[in-house]
Design a protein around this motif. Sequence first.
Motif: not given
Length: 268
Positions: A235-245
């Motif tokens: 979540k600290t570096y792969r989150e975008h618009e509320g989703a974690v990828y």
Amino acid sequence: MFHLSGLYRYPVKSTAPEPLERADIDCLGVAGDRRWMVVEASTGRFLTQRLLPSMGQIVARWISNGCLSLDAPGMSTLEISVPLPDEALQGVTLWRDTFQVPEAGEEANAWLSTFLDRPCRLVYMPESRARQVDTAYASPGDYVNFADGFPLLLIGQASLDDLAQRVGRPLDMRRFRPNLVVEGSKAYAEDKWTHIRIGEVEFRIVKPCSRCVLITVDPVTSVRSHDREPLATLKTYREHEGAVYFGQNLIQLNPGAVNIGMPVEVLA
């Protein structure tokens, strides 16, 4: 050179992974992948490790006569025949999809209900009843089994290594439940790929995979991490618009076979 270093299928959705040396790729992805699913007996709604981490202790395997075998701690091995496509149809719900598929039978239902300590049923996905992939990312005629949304998931080994370094402890690739693992590329290189080939099979990369609490479940013990790792770090570096990828969803473009060690060619 990039190569295929990991190959997995999950005969029953959300149960233990089956590592493979070779796999056929058919119209639904890895042959035999997620063709079975456990649902609530009363509602037909799908069940996964998100709610029942103990599902990860169920070992499901295809056996030579075309049947499914189930094993779990404290349980006897059960062999289940594939039902006919229109036999004992049950209404089931998988996220927003509601459809009918055949049921495996009372013996399988009783086995799973006993192990999971809740009334449930086992259902099967015949090719003729496969779901259309979301046409925002796929073409009409692209189908998926009981996977959440797409036929295949790919992760680069370097991406996992980078995440493990950030978390500060080793991470088992199996907690992310990929079908294909690629070695030799840089961390997160797969984010930029759109078209690859492994052996004779080509794949289109269509969408990053959004991750949930399931990745906090240890694939060996089925225990959730107390610190919500590795989701917390992602979540600290792969989150975008509320989703974690983490990882990429794929659609196969043709049938064929893939083997561990095969070169992975990035075509676009």
